[in-house]
Design a protein around this motif. Structure first.
Motif, PDB file in Angstrom:
ATOM      1  N   SER A  25       0.813  -1.220   0.000  1.00  0.00           N
ATOM      2  CA  SER A  25       0.000   0.000   0.000  1.00  0.00           C
ATOM      3  C   SER A  25       0.847   1.270   0.000  1.00  0.00           C
ATOM      4  N   ARG A  26       2.177   1.117  -0.094  1.00  0.00           N
ATOM      5  CA  ARG A  26       3.053   2.286  -0.040  1.00  0.00           C
ATOM      6  C   ARG A  26       3.565   2.649  -1.415  1.00  0.00           C
ATOM      7  N   ALA A  27       3.450   3.916  -1.734  1.00  0.00           N
ATOM      8  CA  ALA A  27       3.946   4.401  -3.021  1.00  0.00           C
ATOM      9  C   ALA A  27       5.411   4.019  -3.180  1.00  0.00           C
ATOM     10  N   VAL A  28       5.787   3.713  -4.393  1.00  0.00           N
ATOM     11  CA  VAL A  28       7.156   3.367  -4.801  1.00  0.00           C
ATOM     12  C   VAL A  28       7.542   1.966  -4.333  1.00  0.00           C
ATOM     13  N   TYR A  29       7.428   1.671  -3.016  1.00  0.00           N
ATOM     14  CA  TYR A  29       7.823   0.359  -2.507  1.00  0.00           C
ATOM     15  C   TYR A  29       6.965  -0.755  -3.104  1.00  0.00           C
ATOM     16  N   SER A  67       1.141   3.083 -15.179  1.00  0.00           N
ATOM     17  CA  SER A  67       0.211   4.021 -14.561  1.00  0.00           C
ATOM     18  C   SER A  67       0.491   4.143 -13.059  1.00  0.00           C
ATOM     19  N   GLU A  68       0.732   3.009 -12.402  1.00  0.00           N
ATOM     20  CA  GLU A  68       1.036   3.013 -10.973  1.00  0.00           C
ATOM     21  C   GLU A  68       2.318   3.786 -10.696  1.00  0.00           C
ATOM     22  N   LEU A  69       3.319   3.559 -11.510  1.00  0.00           N
ATOM     23  CA  LEU A  69       4.604   4.221 -11.316  1.00  0.00           C
ATOM     24  C   LEU A  69       4.476   5.735 -11.500  1.00  0.00           C
ATOM     25  N   LEU A  70       3.802   6.152 -12.558  1.00  0.00           N
ATOM     26  CA  LEU A  70       3.635   7.590 -12.816  1.00  0.00           C
ATOM     27  C   LEU A  70       2.803   8.246 -11.724  1.00  0.00           C
ATOM     28  N   LEU A  71       1.805   7.540 -11.227  1.00  0.00           N
ATOM     29  CA  LEU A  71       0.978   8.077 -10.155  1.00  0.00           C
ATOM     30  C   LEU A  71       1.818   8.276  -8.892  1.00  0.00           C
ATOM     31  N   ASP A  72       2.630   7.288  -8.554  1.00  0.00           N
ATOM     32  CA  ASP A  72       3.451   7.392  -7.353  1.00  0.00           C
ATOM     33  C   ASP A  72       4.473   8.514  -7.468  1.00  0.00           C
ATOM     34  N   ASN A  74      11.860  11.529  -3.727  1.00  0.00           N
ATOM     35  CA  ASN A  74      11.719  12.137  -2.404  1.00  0.00           C
ATOM     36  C   ASN A  74      12.550  13.409  -2.359  1.00  0.00           C
ATOM     37  N   LYS A  75      11.880  14.523  -2.536  1.00  0.00           N
ATOM     38  CA  LYS A  75      12.566  15.807  -2.627  1.00  0.00           C
ATOM     39  C   LYS A  75      13.355  16.105  -1.349  1.00  0.00           C
ATOM     40  N   ASN A  76      12.848  15.624  -0.202  1.00  0.00           N
ATOM     41  CA  ASN A  76      13.464  15.943   1.077  1.00  0.00           C
ATOM     42  C   ASN A  76      14.542  14.949   1.486  1.00  0.00           C
ATOM     43  N   GLN A  77      14.720  13.904   0.684  1.00  0.00           N
ATOM     44  CA  GLN A  77      15.701  12.894   1.066  1.00  0.00           C
ATOM     45  C   GLN A  77      17.098  13.472   1.023  1.00  0.00           C
ATOM     46  N   SER A  78      17.843  13.290   2.097  1.00  0.00           N
ATOM     47  CA  SER A  78      19.218  13.783   2.142  1.00  0.00           C
ATOM     48  C   SER A  78      20.214  12.653   2.284  1.00  0.00           C
TER      49      SER A  78
END
Length: 846
Positions: free
Chosen positions: A64-68, A255-260, A272-276
């Motif tokens: 149920s988690r995006a990307v994973y 479609s799933e990939l683009l949505l995530d 993840n824009k905030n991933q450092s």
């Protein structure tokens, strides 16, 4: 959290007081008893954790988690679990290591909260998943996202005239309907028109749908084949149901990939824009890569190694591996390089891979529960009772390799860093194997503190095969929480001999501070050994004195050993009491065959004595017990029975404890000799005390010190044989340790009778009690004097040496005086690892 209690029924289940129906039953009972003992050692550490569910500790929570959710990597744990552990233990900075990275869940979950991560992964499918996610984070542009959108909208593969052949393995032939196979080749051909980042993601999308469009389904140890494939397995046809149309499957995944991607960050293609946190993929085997990592680098280790469950990932992921261009020979290589978790794994020469693992191997040698399991499985294999002969080899390899991984984790972790490991227990041939307890005990002895073993509330049932034969047995699924001890002791990867501390009746190993080395080409007895060899490790008589700390540690260890050995007797007495309480009169016990063996013990008949008695003699002894002791006790006859049972067992225990110090010291001495020769690459033969035969050195010398009597090797072109407790004709007495100038083939009565064959003779006294120190030395000194007198009469002066555990001040002065005046050639304190190593190296070079 709450403690996992050991119930009375669990104790009863491990009774040793009943007479086993078969040798197999007896072996299982021994395993159960050792398992109970180890469970008690970790009592208070085993904790049921209600918040842990199988969904959280598996891939299920990733669905149920995006990307994973993109790729269904069944063996993965969830990102939720990683985040839960890092949050609970307040780990929010630093660097993480996952030695079995799989699809990279731990790496990306840690990266999302700012940790840098290194992941080691052997399987190309895992590498591809991680690389694709890194590509999306670092290299993907808005234009690349638009290219994926175009593929979703226009399905360019459907009209592609360019095709790229689909690679196949023998085990993947016929995996797809012909139309699907053709569509895959068109898809691969159309991909070639895109740039590298887009090709990478499109290939990944194809990998994600392979199972859903094929006739196969991943099913543990293999691929299950739909009956329509023509490769039906088993008597019952497997119907997978509707196979997805190729274009439908690809479009749904795109479609799933683009949505995530749009949910995760609407302004860029970044996941993840905030991933450092920076993520590094290290492709290859952990056994090969970890020794190259810098020490004390990582703040946390989070991992889930392959389980000891026969799963062959080269088979379950065969479709994906074939698509990635992995060929048959590559599969064979991968299968052997991965951790031993499948029956086709061959034994690895761990000490050739890394000689620094000698201590990890030695610690594993000393795991009583593991060795009992391995002995049982090997016995089952020899009798043809295992459904695959490779099971015993696999289980052995798994634990020894995991010990090396654990040692490496300890080395590369910072002091006080934690290691989290998800793993399952397993069962083979009716023997439940507590992987959690065995690995945690190994970890303890490799400088980890076991903080907790977190147990899922609902265990895992054993396989249908096991259930049918042995009944349902719920197996624990756990998360181990280990903390590296704050100070570096060197025990994790001791590069020296695999020695057992004298106070190590629990099997704890520690590396000594010196590193013995031998060059087998050098002439024996080099100058530094021939002239005052004791000076290499002794500076004065004070060096020989056993410290208060060593004495205290020795007493504690002996007490622990005594308690360990007494545990089965206490458990037997408890079960005996329960059984005996079911009858109303002592006479009725005679009709209770289940406890006949225990009744004999209560009658004062030891196991050894019982072996010389026939059944009528035994019955008479039990009748005497009833008549003379139980009936006079009247209502208290059960208590009287248990009391008398424990009296006999106490005598048995006392007898076995009388020379335990000497036994432990001898085993320590043996392991040191073996380690020195092994590290130097010198082959040897050893004499099996029970089999009465010489056995060549093998890749795995697990536990040979338990049946060890002699050792033979060659150095500098000279043959040497060392033998314990040898009756020396010239002395007319047994000598503790004898070194002879002969090979094992020449170790014959004629050689033993030849005084000139003896190079060195020594006395070994392993008792730790200071009160007995003077008596030990008096006995040893008398024996050594007798040896010197006997050989001197023949004009011979072989070396003499002394190894003792309890050495007091006055005794040390006397030993030192004999060393200085040349009466003694060498001596050492057995509680000092460096001294023991030096003495053993001197003997190996003699």
């Amino acid at each position: 959290m709450f403690d996992l209690e050991l119930t009375e029924s669990a104790v009863e289940a491990t009774t040793l007081s009943t007479v086993p129906a078969t040798v197999e039953d007896a072996a299982i009972e021994e395993i159960d008893a050792l398992d109970l003992q180890l469970s008690q050692h970790f009592q208070g550490k085993l904790k049921i954790q209600p918040t842990l569910t199988r969904q959280l500790v598996s891939f299920q929570a990733n669905k149920s988690r995006a990307v994973y959710r993109w790729y269904k990597y069944k063996e993965a744990f969830s990102a939720d679990l990683v985040e839960h552990l890092l949050r609970q233990y307040e780990i929010d900075s630093g660097k993480l290591l996952d030695p079995f990275a799989g699809s990279g869940t731990a790496l990306f979950a840690a990266g999302s909260i700012g940790l840098n991560s290194d992941g080691i992964e052997l399987l190309p499918i895992g590498q591809e998943i991680i690389s694709t996610r890194l590509c999306l984070e670092k290299d993907f542009t808005t234009g690349d996202i638009e290219s994926l959108q175009r593929w979703l909208n226009k399905c360019p593969w459907e009209n592609s005239e360019t095709k790229q052949p689909l690679s196949e393995l023998k085990i993947t032939k016929g995996a797809y309907p012909e139309a699907t196979r053709a569509a895959i080749e068109q898809y691969k051909g159309a991909m070639q028109a895109e740039n590298v980042p887009v090709q990478t993601v499109l290939r990944f999308v194809l990998l994600c749908v392979l199972e859903s469009i094929s006739y196969t389904r991943k099913d543990g140890q293999y691929l299950r084949w739909d009956y329509r494939s023509g490769r039906q397995q088993g008597r019952i046809p497997f119907d997978k149901g509707t196979l997805l149309n190729f274009s439908q499957a690809i479009c749904e995944k795109l479609s799933e990939l683009l949505l995530d991607l749009s949910i995760t960050d609407r302004s860029t293609a970044s996941l993840n824009k905030n991933q450092s946190g920076h993520i590094t993929l290290l492709p290859g085997s952990s056994l090969c890569i970890m020794p190259k990592l810098a020490s004390e680098t990582y703040d946390v280790v989070v991992t889930s190694p392959p389980y000891c469950n026969r799963y062959d990932y080269t088979r379950t992921y065969a479709l994906e591996l074939a698509l990635l261009g992995i060929e048959h020979q590559d599969i064979i290589r991968l299968r052997q390089e991965m951790l031993s978790c499948t029956v086709e794994n061959r034994a690895k020469d761990l000490l050739t891979l890394n000689p620094q693992w000698v201590n990890a191997v030695a610690v594993t040698d000393q795991q009583e529960l593991l060795q009992a399991v391995l002995g049982y499985l090997e016995s089952q294999r020899e009798q043809g009772k295992l459904n695959n002969d490779g099971i015993s080899r696999m289980v052995r390899g798994y634990f020894y390799e995991m010990a090396c991984i654990i040692a490496e984790c300890n080395r590369v972790m910072k002091p006080d860093a934690r290691l989290f490991m998800v793993n399952d227990n397993v069962r083979y041939a009716g023997a439940s194997i507590s992987v959690d307890l065995i690995l945690s005990r190994i970890a303890e002895q490799l400088d980890f503190e076991v903080e907790n073993i977190l147990v899922l509330p609902k265990g895992k049932g054993n396989s249908s095969q096991q259930m049918g034969k042995h009944g349902r047995d719920c197996l624990r699924k756990c998360i181990y929480v280990w903390r590296k001890k704050g100070a570096i002791t060197g025990a994790a990867l001791g590069c020296v001999s695999s020695t057992i501390q004298l106070g190590l009746s629990e099997g704890i190993f520690k590396a000594s501070p010196t590193t013995p080395t031998i060059d087998p080409t050098v002439t024996p007895n080099p100058p530094e050994f021939s002239v005052m060899p004791y000076r290499r490790h002794l500076s004065s008589s004070a060096s020989l004195v056993t410290s208060y700390e060593k004495v205290r540690a020795g007493f504690v260890a002996l007490a622990l050993e005594r308690n360990r050995r007494a545990t089965p007797f206490v458990d037997q007495a408890r079960v005996l009491k329960t059984d005996a309480a079911t009858v109303s009169t002592p006479a009725q016990l005679l009709n209770f065959p289940k406890i006949r063996k225990a009744l004999l013990a209560a009658a004062g008949i030891s196991d050894k004595a019982a072996g010389y008695m026939n059944e009528s003699d035994k019955t008479e002894a039990i009748q005497g017990l009833v008549r003379e002791f139980l009936e006079p006790a009247k209502p208290d006859f059960v208590e009287e029975l248990v009391y008398r049972f424990l009296l006999t067992r106490g005598d048995t225990l006392g007898g076995s404890m009388r020379n335990i110090g000497g036994v432990l010291a001898t085993r320590k001495f043996t392991r040191t000799l073996l380690a020195i020769l092994t590290l130097a690459g010198i082959p040897y033969h050893w004499f099996h005390s029970s089999a009465k035969t010489w056995i060549p050195m093998s890749e795995n010398d697990a536990g040979i010190e338990l049946n060890f009597r002699g050792l033979s090797w060659s150095i500098g072109g000279q043959d040497r044989t060392l033998f314990y407790n040898l009756n020396v004709p010239l002395v007319r007495k047994n000598v503790d340790v004898c070194l002879l100038n002969c090979s094992y083939r020449e170790f014959l009565p004629i050689t033993i009778e030849n005084p000139s064959a003896y190079l060195a003779l020594g006395e070994l006294k392993g008792g730790i009690d200071p009160a007995g120190a003077d008596e030990h030395w008096k006995t040893a000194n008398s024996a050594l004097g007798r040896i010197r007198t006997a050989f001197s009469a023949q004009g011979l002066t072989p070396g003499t040496f002394f190894l003792g555990a309890a050495i007091a001040d006055s005794m040390a002065e006397e030993v030192w005086s004999q060393l200085e005046n040349g009466t003694l050639t060498n001596a050492a304190n057995a509680t000092d690892e460096a001294q023991t190593d030096s003495l053993c190296e001197w003997l190996c070079n003699y």
